[in-house]
Design an enzyme around this catalytic site. Structure first.
Site, PDB file in Angstrom:
ATOM      1  N   GLN A 105      14.199 -71.446 -17.512  1.00 12.95           N
ATOM      2  CA  GLN A 105      12.969 -71.455 -18.318  1.00 12.95           C
ATOM      3  C   GLN A 105      12.882 -70.146 -19.116  1.00 12.95           C
ATOM      4  OE1 GLN A 105       9.369 -73.033 -15.977  1.00 12.95           O
ATOM      5  NE2 GLN A 105      10.833 -72.470 -14.392  1.00 12.95           N
ATOM      6  N   ASN A 106      13.733 -69.206 -18.750  1.00 11.21           N
ATOM      7  CA  ASN A 106      13.682 -67.892 -19.370  1.00 11.21           C
ATOM      8  C   ASN A 106      14.325 -67.913 -20.751  1.00 11.21           C
ATOM      9  OD1 ASN A 106      12.572 -67.106 -16.941  1.00 11.21           O
ATOM     10  ND2 ASN A 106      14.517 -66.339 -16.122  1.00 11.21           N
ATOM     11  N   HIS A 123      13.634 -73.552 -22.497  1.00 12.54           N
ATOM     12  CA  HIS A 123      12.554 -73.126 -23.405  1.00 12.54           C
ATOM     13  C   HIS A 123      13.080 -72.317 -24.580  1.00 12.54           C
ATOM     14  CE1 HIS A 123       9.556 -73.531 -19.820  1.00 12.54           C
ATOM     15  NE2 HIS A 123       9.735 -74.692 -20.434  1.00 12.54           N
ATOM     16  N   CYS A 151      14.526 -66.339 -44.062  1.00 11.25           N
ATOM     17  CA  CYS A 151      15.828 -67.010 -44.023  1.00 11.25           C
ATOM     18  C   CYS A 151      16.679 -66.501 -45.184  1.00 11.25           C
ATOM     19  CB  CYS A 151      15.572 -68.514 -44.170  1.00 11.25           C
ATOM     20  SG  CYS A 151      17.033 -69.524 -44.367  1.00 11.25           S
ATOM     21  N   THR A 192      10.285 -69.149  -9.937  1.00  9.60           N
ATOM     22  CA  THR A 192       9.369 -69.829 -10.843  1.00  9.60           C
ATOM     23  C   THR A 192       8.086 -70.199 -10.103  1.00  9.60           C
ATOM     24  OG1 THR A 192       9.068 -71.701 -12.366  1.00  9.60           O
ATOM     25  CG2 THR A 192      10.430 -72.113 -10.420  1.00  9.60           C
ATOM     26  N   SER A 193       6.967 -70.084 -10.835  1.00 12.46           N
ATOM     27  CA  SER A 193       5.673 -70.440 -10.235  1.00 12.46           C
ATOM     28  C   SER A 193       5.506 -71.954 -10.196  1.00 12.46           C
ATOM     29  CB  SER A 193       4.540 -69.825 -11.065  1.00 12.46           C
ATOM     30  OG  SER A 193       4.627 -70.293 -12.417  1.00 12.46           O
ATOM     31  N   ASN A 217      11.866 -67.175  -3.664  1.00 11.57           N
ATOM     32  CA  ASN A 217      10.677 -66.638  -4.329  1.00 11.57           C
ATOM     33  C   ASN A 217       9.994 -65.681  -3.365  1.00 11.57           C
ATOM     34  OD1 ASN A 217       8.112 -66.409  -5.758  1.00 11.57           O
ATOM     35  ND2 ASN A 217       8.687 -68.304  -6.837  1.00 11.57           N
ATOM     36  N   GLU A 219       6.801 -65.896  -2.922  1.00 12.63           N
ATOM     37  CA  GLU A 219       5.741 -66.710  -2.294  1.00 12.63           C
ATOM     38  C   GLU A 219       5.945 -68.161  -2.707  1.00 12.63           C
ATOM     39  OE1 GLU A 219       2.302 -64.921  -4.055  1.00 12.63           O
ATOM     40  OE2 GLU A 219       2.712 -65.767  -6.036  1.00 12.63           O
ATOM     41  N   ALA A 235      14.620 -62.126  -5.424  1.00 13.46           N
ATOM     42  CA  ALA A 235      15.851 -62.888  -5.686  1.00 13.46           C
ATOM     43  C   ALA A 235      17.089 -62.003  -5.757  1.00 13.46           C
ATOM     44  CB  ALA A 235      15.683 -63.682  -6.990  1.00 13.46           C
TER      45      ALA A 235
END
Ligand code: BV8
Ligand code: ZN
Length: 246
Positions: A105-106, A123, A151, A192-193, A217, A219, A235
């Site tokens: 996702q990073n 993403h 551009c 990741t949350s 994680n 948590e 991690a």
């Protein structure tokens, strides 16, 4: 906090017998590199702004220079960071099994800088610019950028090559990511949350396709319902425990 080794020791056979590993990563995997996370800590990226303010097409349309200032700041900050032991552990696992696919996702590009060979940027990337005029995509690592990058083919305004809230995931990346979680026998969900969809839905898809799901994680969070084993800790300290002794 439970000892991560106590969680991983009974899983040693499952881990070493895995031939197709998929890692679904979020901002937490880059935290040890000094890249702030989105929702957490005092230094979080969203601390002084709301995502809706900057990470949406409407925000960019309303004030492109303001959105570019935030992305240019992030590009400069990430350029000064290095991949950490968690990124390197995923690279080391490539030598231990047939295939390791990273679905991240990073947008920081740290997996590629660590040497991961199969990275799906769910993403998009801070290092891609896309022209609003001719839709051209270019890789660009210049920091700082001019306030409103244009551009060099059509002169149109360039935007960050990331997926904003309310925007669809690139269909090719979505298909490859669904295939990766559906085909793996071990799914590592790292940092990741689990709050952002459709990314978080990949954890459920992996579980429902029969993968063993391990979460790394500090948590438990939004995807814990589909996790088989939770490995507590940072991690950069826990993911290397997966790598067989050299
Ligand atoms: C879409 C790129 C439709 C830009 C990002 C209501 C309910 C459910 C969903 C929605 C809803 N309302 C709207 C939605 C949809 C929305 C969404 O999910 N919103 C959420 C906030 C509720 N999703 C979308 O809009 C998506 N698109 O739905 O389109 C559509 C379909 C067809 C056609 C048109 C439209 C697009 C979402 C993508 C947004 N872009 N980023 C940029 O980066 O600037 S999201 C952003 O959040 C980042 O990509 C980030 O990766 C992502 C998720 O955050 P995390 O990575 O999990 O990071 P976070 O800070 O949250 O958590 C950090 C974690 O790490 C924590 O768990 C922490 O404990 C842990 N940690 C910290 N340190 C460590 C650690 N772990 C280990 N070690 C450590 N040291
Ligand atoms: Zn153009």
């Amino acid at each position: 906090m439970t000892d991560p080794l106590a969680v991983l020791a009974p899983l040693r056979a499952t881990i070493t017998s895995s031939t197709r590993i998929c890692a679904l990563t979020g901002a937490g995997i880059s935290a040890a590199s000094g890249v702030p996370t989105f929702r957490g800590g005092s230094e979080s990226l969203w601390e002084n702004v709301r995502p809706e303010e900057l990470a949406t097409p409407e925000a960019f349309h309303r004030d492109p220079a303001k959105v570019w200032r935030w992305y240019d700041w992030r590009r400069g900050m990430v350029a000064a960071c290095e991949p950490n032991a968690a990124h390197h552990a995923l690279v080391a696992l490539e030598a231990a099994c047939d295939r390791v696919t990273v679905v991240t996702q990073n947008v920081d590009g740290l997996h590629q800088r660590a040497g991961s060979r199969q990275v799906l940027e769910f993403h998009g990337s801070l290092w891609t610019l896309r022209c609003l005029g001719c839709r051209r995509e270019v890789e660009n690592h210049v920091t700082p950028l001019p306030p409103l990058p244009a551009c060099d083919v059509c002169g149109g305004l360039m935007r960050p090559g990331v997926v904003w809230f309310g925007e669809a995931i690139d269909p090719e990346v979505m298909r490859a990511s669904v295939d990766a979680v559906g085909d793996c026998d071990l799914l590592l969900v790292v940092g990741t949350s689990g709050l952002v969809y459709p990314a978080a839905g990949l954890a459920r898809a992996g579980k429902e396709s029969g993968a063993t799901v391990l979460e790394f994680n500090l948590e438990e969070g939004g995807v814990s319902a589909w996790v088989d084993h939770f490995v507590p800790g940072s991690a950069d300290a826990t993911l290397p425990l997966l790598v067989p002794e050299a």
